[in-house]
Write a protein that holds these residues in place. Structure first.
Motif, short mmCIF file in Angstrom:
data_model
loop_
_atom_site.label_atom_id
_atom_site.label_comp_id
_atom_site.label_asym_id
_atom_site.label_seq_id
_atom_site.Cartn_x
_atom_site.Cartn_y
_atom_site.Cartn_z
N UNK A 90 0.86 -1.15 0.08
CA UNK A 90 -0.14 0.02 -0.05
C UNK A 90 0.94 1.25 -0.15
N UNK A 91 2.06 1.21 0.84
CA UNK A 91 2.88 2.63 0.85
C UNK A 91 4.13 2.30 0.58
N UNK A 92 4.77 3.40 0.49
CA UNK A 92 6.27 3.18 0.26
C UNK A 92 6.77 4.46 0.32
N UNK A 93 8.19 4.54 0.63
CA UNK A 93 8.80 6.05 0.66
C UNK A 93 10.39 5.44 0.49
N UNK A 94 10.99 6.40 -0.54
CA UNK A 94 12.38 6.16 -0.69
C UNK A 94 13.03 7.37 -0.23
N UNK A 95 14.28 7.16 0.33
CA UNK A 95 14.83 8.11 1.19
C UNK A 95 16.33 8.43 0.99
N UNK A 96 16.82 7.42 0.32
CA UNK A 96 18.30 7.77 -0.33
C UNK A 96 18.67 7.15 -1.48
N UNK A 97 19.54 7.58 -2.20
CA UNK A 97 20.13 6.90 -3.37
C UNK A 97 21.67 7.04 -3.52
N UNK A 98 21.98 6.17 -4.24
CA UNK A 98 23.71 6.33 -4.62
C UNK A 98 23.90 4.69 -5.34
N UNK A 99 24.72 4.95 -6.45
CA UNK A 99 25.06 3.86 -7.34
C UNK A 99 24.14 3.30 -7.93
N UNK A 100 23.04 3.70 -8.41
CA UNK A 100 22.17 3.01 -9.07
C UNK A 100 21.01 2.42 -8.05
N UNK A 132 10.50 -0.72 -9.79
CA UNK A 132 9.29 -1.50 -8.68
C UNK A 132 9.71 -2.85 -8.60
N UNK A 133 9.88 -3.59 -9.75
CA UNK A 133 10.13 -5.10 -9.53
C UNK A 133 11.49 -5.42 -9.14
N UNK A 134 12.31 -4.42 -8.85
CA UNK A 134 13.64 -5.07 -8.26
C UNK A 134 13.58 -4.87 -6.81
N UNK A 135 12.56 -4.36 -6.28
CA UNK A 135 12.52 -4.10 -4.63
C UNK A 135 12.81 -5.55 -3.95
N UNK A 136 13.69 -5.27 -2.71
CA UNK A 136 13.95 -6.29 -2.06
C UNK A 136 13.75 -5.73 -0.70
N UNK A 137 13.09 -6.95 0.32
CA UNK A 137 13.00 -6.58 1.82
C UNK A 137 14.24 -6.77 2.44
N UNK A 138 14.28 -5.74 3.33
CA UNK A 138 15.56 -5.80 3.97
C UNK A 138 15.19 -6.25 5.60
N UNK A 139 13.94 -6.37 5.75
CA UNK A 139 13.72 -6.56 7.40
C UNK A 139 14.27 -7.72 7.78
N UNK A 140 15.02 -7.60 8.88
CA UNK A 140 15.57 -8.95 9.49
C UNK A 140 14.63 -9.88 9.93
N UNK A 141 14.73 -11.04 9.91
CA UNK A 141 13.96 -12.08 10.60
C UNK A 141 13.52 -11.90 12.01
N UNK A 187 2.35 -2.79 3.96
CA UNK A 187 1.23 -3.35 3.45
C UNK A 187 0.82 -4.61 4.23
N UNK A 188 -0.31 -5.26 3.69
CA UNK A 188 -0.92 -6.42 4.58
C UNK A 188 0.38 -7.41 4.52
N UNK A 189 1.20 -7.78 3.78
CA UNK A 189 2.27 -8.62 4.00
C UNK A 189 3.38 -8.21 5.03
N UNK A 190 3.20 -7.11 5.39
CA UNK A 190 4.01 -6.55 6.44
C UNK A 190 3.35 -6.42 7.86
N UNK A 191 2.00 -6.75 7.90
CA UNK A 191 1.43 -6.38 9.13
C UNK A 191 1.23 -4.86 9.15
N UNK A 192 1.20 -4.10 8.02
CA UNK A 192 1.12 -2.70 8.01
C UNK A 192 2.12 -2.19 8.81
N UNK A 193 3.28 -2.66 9.17
CA UNK A 193 4.62 -2.11 9.70
C UNK A 193 5.57 -1.83 8.45
N UNK A 194 6.31 -1.07 8.70
CA UNK A 194 7.31 -0.73 7.77
C UNK A 194 8.54 -1.52 7.59
N UNK A 195 9.04 -1.78 6.37
CA UNK A 195 10.03 -2.69 6.17
C UNK A 195 11.11 -1.96 5.37
#
Length: 379
Positions: A130-140, A164-173, A148-156
């Motif tokens: 549902x929701x996303x924000x980009x905060x930094x950029x460097x080296x492509x 958009x298709x290149x997105x990777x979830x960094x949230x630690x297990x 969103x629902x898959x994150x329990x509405x918590x930020x990851x």
């Protein structure tokens, strides 16, 4: 004997002048606030560009992602068609990141990527979120967070590589939530919270995977967050009982044990927001600043603190430095200051040139050599 004594004094004074002056030459300031706006806030600077947001009659009184190239007249409104508001938070290689909101994004904040024009806008929001924000950029790479629902509405914490298709979830297990704020050299910084951190925000470092997560929180501190990264160093803030609960500007070199407190002696609190070329920027508050936040520059130690606010016009009450670029001998610092007369925040760009030491040091060395010659001659 008298001649040699005088030369010793001259050499001592020259060396003192060369190495005790905090930074070289006088700072120059450019006011970037665009015509037709009531507020403006830069967040980053790179390659002659500055990014942030501006609002006022010129933007329909909505925050619009904004781009400057060193002057107020260069202002470009990046707000994409179909969006009510937007915000730019980082710039690198002629591209800008942030987020946008409006009918084009289904009424949610969507992480966004631009290439210096509003028409170049690219929606980075991954499918199913549902929701996303980009905060930094460097080296492509771009970093930020999604929810969103898959994150329990918590930020990851998240990383993208231009789509958009290149997105990777960094949230630690096992973690509740996380945020990525900066990126450099394939590493990302931010903070994460979960049982492993006592459910407190801990400054965090990743190397492009969730499994690579590293806790940067210094021993004895309850809470920390990292906001910028460059050259293997990270900056942000830490606070806890050791700081009386006040935030202290912080510097790391890739590990929790390397943590360094940048809070100047006698100051109540401080915050480090950006880093480049071994220098850090943010703001600090204490009796020396009239207990107002003042834009600040450090060079790796608390004692190196420089008050950038002193170079502003007297009508500004408080100021903040949010981004820095060191390029060759040039130092560029982006930020904003509150105008007491007009009653709003205005974009500011500080600039300095680190002088070449060769000519001055040559004089010092020459004087030292002359002193030695006189000593050998017994004069």
């Amino acid at each position: 004997m008298k001649t040699r004594f005088i030369l010793h004094i001259i050499v001592a004074m020259a060396v003192t002048a060369a190495f005790s002056s905090p930074l070289f030459a006088e700072w120059t300031v450019t006011y970037l606030h665009p015509a037709g706006c009531n507020s403006s806030y830069p967040n980053g600077v790179s390659g002659g560009q500055q990014v942030g947001c501006a609002a006022g009659p010129a933007t329909g009184n909505q925050n619009h992602a904004s781009l400057w190239s060193g002057t107020a007249a260069s202002w470009v409104d990046l707000n994409p068609a179909g969006c009510n508001s937007s915000y730019a938070s980082g710039v690198s290689g002629g591209q800008q990141v942030g987020w946008a909101w409006g009918s084009a994004t289904g009424g949610n904040y969507h992480a966004s990527l631009w290439s210096s024009t509003a028409a170049s806008w690219l929606d980075l929001n991954p499918t199913g979120y549902d929701h996303s924000e980009a905060l930094g950029i460097s080296g492509g790479q771009q970093v930020g967070h999604v929810a969103g629902p898959a994150t329990g509405s918590n930020a990851h914490a998240s990383v993208w590589n231009g789509t958009a298709a290149s997105w990777l979830d960094l949230n630690p297990t096992g973690f509740t939530e996380s945020y990525a704020n900066g990126v450099s050299g394939g590493q990302q910084v931010g903070y994460a919270k979960g049982p492993a951190t006592g459910n407190q925000n801990h400054a965090s470092l990743w190397s492009s995977t969730a499994a690579s997560w590293l806790d940067l929180n210094p021993t004895g501190y309850d809470h920390s967050e990292a906001y910028g990264i460059s050259g293997g160093q990270q900056v942000g803030r830490a606070y806890g009982s050791a700081t009386g609960g006040y935030q202290h500007a912080s510097l790391w070199n890739g590990t929790a044990a390397s943590w360094l407190d940048l809070n100047p002696t006698g100051f109540t609190e401080s915050f480090a927001r950006g880093i480049s070329g071994g220098r850090q920027v943010g703001w600090a508050k204490g009796s020396a600043t009239g207990n107002q936040n003042h834009a600040s520059l450090w060079s790796g130690t608390a004692a190196s603190w420089v008050n950038l606010h002193t170079f502003l016009d007297s009508r500004y009450a408080v100021s903040y430095a949010t981004g820095i670029e060191v390029s060759g001998n040039d130092i560029w610092v982006a930020g904003y200051a509150f105008d007491d007369v007009r009653g709003y925040n205005e974009a500011v760009l500080w600039h300095n040139v680190i002088p070449e030491p060769s000519s001055f040091l040559a004089l010092v060395c020459g004087l030292a050599g002359l002193t030695g010659t006189l000593r050998r001659r017994g004069k």
